[in-house]
Write a protein that holds these residues in place. Sequence first.
Motif, mmCIF file in Angstrom:
data_model
loop_
_atom_site.group_PDB
_atom_site.id
_atom_site.type_symbol
_atom_site.label_atom_id
_atom_site.label_comp_id
_atom_site.label_asym_id
_atom_site.label_seq_id
_atom_site.Cartn_x
_atom_site.Cartn_y
_atom_site.Cartn_z
ATOM 1 N N GLU A 67 0.820 -1.200 0.000
ATOM 2 C CA GLU A 67 0.000 0.000 0.000
ATOM 3 C C GLU A 67 0.859 1.258 0.000
ATOM 4 O O GLU A 67 0.487 2.277 -0.619
ATOM 5 N N GLN A 116 0.599 4.364 -2.709
ATOM 6 C CA GLN A 116 0.395 5.767 -2.340
ATOM 7 C C GLN A 116 1.485 6.664 -2.913
ATOM 8 O O GLN A 116 1.228 7.807 -3.300
ATOM 9 N N THR A 155 0.649 9.786 -5.569
ATOM 10 C CA THR A 155 1.037 11.159 -5.220
ATOM 11 C C THR A 155 2.229 11.639 -6.032
ATOM 12 O O THR A 155 2.788 12.699 -5.753
#
Length: 407
Positions: free
Chosen positions: A344, A348, A352
């Motif tokens: 995860e 992320q 981003t």
Amino acid sequence: MTTPTFVPPVPANEMDRLVALSDLDLDYTDLQDQFKDLTKLAAKIAGTDMSVINLIDLYNQWSVSHFNIDGGQTPREDTVCQFTIMNDHPFEVSDLRADDRFKDKAYVTDSPNMRYYYGLPLQMGNGNNIGALCVLDTGIKEITPEKTEMLKIIADEIVNRLKALKAIDSLKHRLDAATESQKRVAHDIRGPIGGIIGLARIISEQGDENTLDEVLEFINLIQKSGDSLLELADEILSADKPKKEAKLGADEFNQLVLKDKLEKLYMPQAVNKSINFAVTTNPETGVVPFSKNKLLQIIGNLVSNSMKFTPANGSITVRLSLRVREFSNELHMVVEDTGVGMDEAKIQQIMTGQGKTTDGTDGEQGYGFGLTLVKHLVDTLKGHMYITSKPGMGTSFEIVLPQDKHR
């Protein structure tokens, strides 16, 4: 003593360079005829056996036009041109067999047994070199300053022609849309207007013979024709439902065309790595047109990323579908692989724009910009990207792009 790991060169402005290449929105399978004259001319000027125009994206080098040499795709880290795009001046290797960077490459040890390389960067401006014009030979050659100047002129013409092709595609789309709209308007309004004129003529010709009831009936019919005309105007000015047999415009794909493009571009790479590669479409909307803007760049980078992180005998599946709605459509593209997956935190980082490079399952070198570029392109198209993945369990990328309905 271990051999030091080769670290591929990466331009300092790599992300800008990739965006500049993506903005051209090129179909690498459809450029040979556009540039074969310049490619042949380059070889004749240089006096070399071969010449080629190479475009370099994040993962691959695409030989889009070639003379006396096969085209196709080559992993970027195996190419000579990866060095050419590092600077704005020509890059020369007088003897590839004597250069440790290239002496063991298949194109040196095997057909076409290249020995001499001379490449000029294709400069888009602002330091963005999107590829190279290369002249090659099986023997030692020398490029004089006079020949270099002529080759630079050809390289500049290649860039100018790429820009012109993009502009022409845009203008052709506008012209096609305008012509189609004009024909449709002329056809669709002829009936209602003809009806209004005909009814008005009857009233005029009969004059005092018209009873009040007849006049009211004629007026009622004229009103209905007028309402029909307004409905047609509203329909023309708004997006309507696409026709399943609609003809593709200059800037359009449908699922079947996109499937064919992806198979031509990436099946050789899959076969080379022993990966099962498949592209599926939705038969109900397979021929419905949608914009091809940036699609090959978006899905191509996702497929290349999956190729990088999927081991031999693994699989990569691309699923294409189009959701047809009343006012706008949605193009869904899913790329699923059985690769190494990610946690995860890594997901992320990608979402981003902070993803970092890692090496692939076969030691393929990473460049750190692939998924960042995809996210950038999807955002510019007002779309969405979703990532589902777990370490050791593969990854699924889903791209959703809104599509205007103009047919």
